[in-house]
Design an enzyme around this catalytic site. Structure first.
Site, PDB file in Angstrom:
ATOM      1  N   HIS A   1      45.838  28.093  11.090  1.00 25.18           N
ATOM      2  CA  HIS A   1      46.016  28.181  12.543  1.00 25.18           C
ATOM      3  C   HIS A   1      45.733  29.624  12.971  1.00 25.18           C
ATOM      4  O   HIS A   1      46.405  30.556  12.540  1.00 25.18           O
ATOM      5  CB  HIS A   1      47.424  27.758  12.954  1.00 25.18           C
ATOM      6  CG  HIS A   1      47.628  26.278  12.920  1.00 25.18           C
ATOM      7  ND1 HIS A   1      48.851  25.687  12.714  1.00 25.18           N
ATOM      8  CD2 HIS A   1      46.748  25.248  13.095  1.00 25.18           C
ATOM      9  CE1 HIS A   1      48.718  24.367  12.745  1.00 25.18           C
ATOM     10  NE2 HIS A   1      47.467  24.078  12.985  1.00 25.18           N
TER      11      HIS A   1
ATOM     12  N   GLU B   1      48.197  32.642  14.166  1.00 26.73           N
ATOM     13  CA  GLU B   1      49.369  32.952  13.344  1.00 26.73           C
ATOM     14  C   GLU B   1      49.048  34.103  12.390  1.00 26.73           C
ATOM     15  O   GLU B   1      48.941  33.943  11.174  1.00 26.73           O
ATOM     16  CB  GLU B   1      49.812  31.688  12.604  1.00 26.73           C
ATOM     17  CG  GLU B   1      50.223  30.587  13.576  1.00 26.73           C
ATOM     18  CD  GLU B   1      50.393  29.218  12.930  1.00 26.73           C
ATOM     19  OE1 GLU B   1      50.336  29.114  11.680  1.00 26.73           O
ATOM     20  OE2 GLU B   1      50.592  28.236  13.684  1.00 26.73           O
TER      21      GLU B   1
ATOM     22  N   HIS C   1      52.306  29.443   7.472  1.00 22.50           N
ATOM     23  CA  HIS C   1      52.164  29.327   8.917  1.00 22.50           C
ATOM     24  C   HIS C   1      53.205  30.217   9.595  1.00 22.50           C
ATOM     25  O   HIS C   1      54.026  30.853   8.948  1.00 22.50           O
ATOM     26  CB  HIS C   1      52.388  27.878   9.356  1.00 22.50           C
ATOM     27  CG  HIS C   1      51.289  26.935   8.976  1.00 22.50           C
ATOM     28  ND1 HIS C   1      50.452  26.365   9.902  1.00 22.50           N
ATOM     29  CD2 HIS C   1      50.895  26.452   7.767  1.00 22.50           C
ATOM     30  CE1 HIS C   1      49.584  25.576   9.283  1.00 22.50           C
ATOM     31  NE2 HIS C   1      49.839  25.610   7.986  1.00 22.50           N
TER      32      HIS C   1
ATOM     33  N   GLU D   1      56.916  28.294   7.299  1.00 23.42           N
ATOM     34  CA  GLU D   1      56.819  28.759   8.685  1.00 23.42           C
ATOM     35  C   GLU D   1      57.550  30.100   8.717  1.00 23.42           C
ATOM     36  O   GLU D   1      58.780  30.153   8.671  1.00 23.42           O
ATOM     37  CB  GLU D   1      57.458  27.759   9.651  1.00 23.42           C
ATOM     38  CG  GLU D   1      56.729  26.433   9.773  1.00 23.42           C
ATOM     39  CD  GLU D   1      55.498  26.519  10.659  1.00 23.42           C
ATOM     40  OE1 GLU D   1      55.299  27.574  11.314  1.00 23.42           O
ATOM     41  OE2 GLU D   1      54.739  25.533  10.697  1.00 23.42           O
TER      42      GLU D   1
ATOM     43  N   ARG E   1      44.243  28.471  18.548  1.00 28.46           N
ATOM     44  CA  ARG E   1      44.839  27.863  17.357  1.00 28.46           C
ATOM     45  C   ARG E   1      43.815  27.120  16.487  1.00 28.46           C
ATOM     46  O   ARG E   1      43.939  27.102  15.267  1.00 28.46           O
ATOM     47  CB  ARG E   1      45.920  26.883  17.819  1.00 28.46           C
ATOM     48  CG  ARG E   1      46.465  25.911  16.778  1.00 28.46           C
ATOM     49  CD  ARG E   1      47.449  24.980  17.466  1.00 28.46           C
ATOM     50  NE  ARG E   1      47.827  23.824  16.668  1.00 28.46           N
ATOM     51  CZ  ARG E   1      49.012  23.655  16.085  1.00 28.46           C
ATOM     52  NH1 ARG E   1      49.917  24.608  16.174  1.00 28.46           N
ATOM     53  NH2 ARG E   1      49.298  22.555  15.416  1.00 28.46           N
TER      54      ARG E   1
END
Length: 433
Positions: free
Chosen positions: A187, A190, A312, A387, A243
């Site tokens: 993505h 990020e 991520h 994440e 993204r």
């Protein structure tokens, strides 16, 4: 989630395509700005309110959903274009939906970041004091291979839609080792993801810490810091909140979500069939050359890979399959226990608190991800998604301050050691070489 492109209209013929070609040729010169875009935090108190706000995401390309609530108690973080402000607030107030203004000018944080990065361009060696462009990361990978020819081998998984290299490296201290795949930057916005992946790679190569050395030498490492090179470059050049990939879908919509495009329960849950959506799953599984190429590379390692780890941001979560269903995976108990030990390890250095769980339950339904595909299609049974920082209370988590890059890398490497030790103790890498 970004909603910058309006829905495609009726069929466009030659004149329109000529205009489009011209627009494409100069797109890098047009920087997307968010002057006076406001950030609202919306917390529905009823199912009707939840549905009302969720419907806005599909109805307007002037609202950017950074966080999307999936159940009561969750929140929406929504960036609102100036011309949409009156309609947006009127809708919330008429339905008595609780909301608060978090930021009056979203562009401010992006301007500060751009000025800082522009000023740093004349600096010296590659380091982790700030974020790096795709070109800088690729040059550093080249340098590693040049300076450490016995341990580091350059990898080329193919070309992106815009003909950028899908560049990675293999780090190995000898034959006969099980493989670990590290994926970063799928993505585009990020940025802490490729920063963390490169930090870990550097530590695996240079650290003198006994635990890091043992980890580095136990496995063969396949490391791709930027799995979406076109999108990542676009966030530096044009649109910081981008993204997706950059393939054109009609005259106004670009890109698919490369973490919804893999051929494992593709397009079943948590995706969109709207090409302008941030979660657009693509026209078919592996419609994006980036995911198709990376998958082909991973398939060549079938039987050798013991773990697939994707990075991520943001929310401070450690996730594992499945995303397409709430049904537990065959080794759910192991994955859950390994995750528990991993997040405890991560918290020791700085007190950073992570939550963990299977994707479907811990965050939201999402099918067609790389980690689910590696688990379900390639039989890689240690498959996790980090994440990274910050936690879910931050609105501008994609603009993580650069002084958090090294701490994020340190604690993540601490946890990765635990993750691989715990899974190794359960026999997951036996006979993989």
């Amino acid at each position: 989630m970004v909603r910058l492109n309006s829905a495609a209209g009726s069929r466009w013929w030659a004149p329109a395509m000529a205009i489009l070609a011209l627009a494409l040729s100069v797109e890098a010169a047009e920087v997307a700005r968010y002057d006076n875009y406001r950030l609202y935090r919306v917390t529905p108190h009823s199912e009707a309110q939840l549905r009302s706000v969720a419907a806005m995401e599909q109805a307007s390309d002037s609202l950017i959903f950074l966080e999307t609530a999936r159940k009561l108690g969750d929140r929406f973080d929504i960036v609102v274009a100036p011309h949409k402000l009156a309609d947006f607030t009127e809708t919330l107030e008429s339905d008595y939906i609780p909301h608060e203004l978090i930021e009056q000018n979203v562009q401010r944080a992006f301007d500060e970041e751009r000025v800082r990065l522009t000023n740093k361009r004349a600096k010296g060696p590659f380091d982790w004091n700030d974020y790096h462009t795709l070109e800088e990361i690729h040059a550093w990978l080249d340098q590693l291979a040049s300076e450490h020819p016995k341990e580091v081998e350059l990898l080329d998984a193919g070309r992106s839609h815009q003909n950028r290299t899908m560049k990675g490296v293999k780090l190995s201290y000898g034959p006969g080792r099980p493989g670990v795949f590290l994926e970063g930057g799928i993505h585009a916005r990020e940025w802490i993801s490729p920063a963390t992946v490169t930090y870990i790679l550097n530590q695996l190569l240079t650290s003198e810490d006994a635990k890091v050395r043992a980890l580095a030498e136990k496995f063969d490492w396949y490391v791709f810091p930027n799995a979406n090179p076109d999108g990542y470059a676009y966030t530096f050049q044009v649109n910081r909140l981008w993204r997706k990939t950059r393939k054109a879908y009609g005259p106004f919509c670009y890109g698919a979500d490369p973490n919804r495009n893999w051929d494992f329960h593709w397009a079943e849950q948590g995706t969109s069939n709207n090409a302008c959506s941030d979660t657009y799953h693509g026209s078919e599984a592996f419609s994006e050359v980036e995911t198709r190429s990376l998958a082909a590379f991973v398939e060549k390692l079938r039987g050798k890979l013991g773990a697939y780890i994707a990075f991520h941001s943001y929310s401070q979560l450690l996730l594992f399959p499945y995303g397409h269903t709430g049904e537990h995976s065959p080794n759910h108990k192991d994955l859950d226990e390994i995750a528990e030990a991993t997040v405890k390890s991560l918290a020791k250095r700085y007190g950073t608190q992570y939550k963990y769980g299977n994707v479907y339950d811990a965050i939201y339904p999402a099918s067609g991800s790389s980690v689910d595909w590696s688990y379900g299609a390639q039989d890689v049974k240690i498959a996790y998604t980090y994440e990274l920082r910050p936690d879910g209370n931050a609105w501008n988590g994609f603009v993580l301050p650069p002084n958090e890059i090294v701490p994020t890398g340190e604690e993540t490497l601490d946890s990765l050691i635990t993750l691989l030790e715990e899974s190794s103790a359960r026999g997951y890498y036996d006979e993989k070489h």
